[in-house]
Design an enzyme around this catalytic site. Structure first.
Site, short mmCIF file in Angstrom:
data_model
loop_
_atom_site.label_atom_id
_atom_site.label_comp_id
_atom_site.label_asym_id
_atom_site.label_seq_id
_atom_site.Cartn_x
_atom_site.Cartn_y
_atom_site.Cartn_z
N HIS A 29 22.81 70.16 55.07
CA HIS A 29 23.03 68.87 55.75
C HIS A 29 23.24 67.77 54.72
O HIS A 29 22.48 67.69 53.74
CB HIS A 29 21.84 68.54 56.66
N ASP A 45 26.43 69.58 57.59
CA ASP A 45 26.46 69.00 58.93
C ASP A 45 25.84 67.59 58.95
O ASP A 45 25.05 67.24 58.06
CB ASP A 45 25.63 69.86 59.90
ZN LIG Z 1 23.62 68.89 63.26
#
Ligand SMILES: [Zn+2]
Length: 237
Positions: free
Chosen positions: A197, A51
């Site tokens: 991430h 993400d």
């Molecule tokens: Zn996020």
């Protein structure tokens, strides 16, 4: 309980879910009917997702590690990041990784209007499609915070909303490669969808280094368990 009390309780619950995403996450995992949201797929592999990117500091290095291992992943991009670093988003697409939508802005959806969320998602999806030529199939809301308006906005765009089954908590200041792997292993199983991430744009500066350094261990763990590392489009769910 009176109607206003029920409404008040729901509002407090929703606020708590927003303020403490992990509470929401644990509640979600307890809901059997919501299991589809955790992205549990075919037991022959795991789906790897990132993400908050794209990010020139970290995304290309992650692509190199995955390519070297013959692994695939889904990158849930922010439209705002795509506009800042279009060449990185294009590289993700050119190397045949999947691109999902994380919204245009990294804002919680709670207490926002339907129109505001519709615009956020549509703008982000357009930024991705115009820059990379890929139209996202999957959507993951910032902080995993879901409202009915979130689901409706995603549905309008033909997007399937997916959260995750296990995470590395790699956004934290204290995250290390060891802690990331320990957190992942806590709920990792065949068929899991893994959340990491590829940018620190919404978290502690430099947090992506723990993610990068944990990836070889994750790749090795998957290989030793004969689990493919794949994108959500190939996850069989
Ligand atoms: Zn996020």
């Amino acid at each position: 309980m009176r109607a206003w009390q029920i409404a008040g309780t729901a509002a407090v619950g929703a606020y708590a879910a927003n303020a403490f995403p992990s509470l929401w996450y644990h509640w979600l995992l307890a809901q059997k009917t919501a299991r589809w949201l955790t992205g549990e797929g075919d037991a022959s592999g795991i789906a790897l997702t990132f993400d908050d990117g794209p990010d020139p500091k970290s995304t290309p290095q992650i692509l190199d590690l995955l390519d070297a291992a013959g692994a695939k992943a889904t990158f849930f991009m922010l439209g705002s990041q795509v506009e800042l670093y279009p060449w990185v988003a294009q590289e993700v697409a050119a190397r045949n990784f999947e691109i999902g939508l994380h919204g245009h802005w990294h804002k919680v959806h709670l207490l926002r209007s339907q129109a505001s969320i519709n615009y956020d998602l549509a703008r982000g999806a357009s930024a991705i499609a115009e820059t990379t030529g890929q139209s996202p199939t999957f959507f993951r809301p910032p902080y995993g915070c879901l409202t009915k308006a979130t689901l409706d906005a995603a549905h309008r765009l033909g997007l399937r909303t997916v959260l995750w089954g296990t995470w590395g908590r790699d956004w934290r200041k204290t995250a290390t490669p060891v802690s990331v792997m320990a957190d992942l292993r806590h709920r990792l199983k065949p068929g899991s969808t893994v959340l990491l991430h590829d940018s620190d744009c919404t978290s502690y500066p430099g947090a992506f280094r723990a993610t990068l350094d944990a990836l070889p261990a994750l790749i090795e763990t998957a290989a030793s368990n004969k689990l493919a590392i794949r994108a959500l489009r190939d996850h069989g769910f």
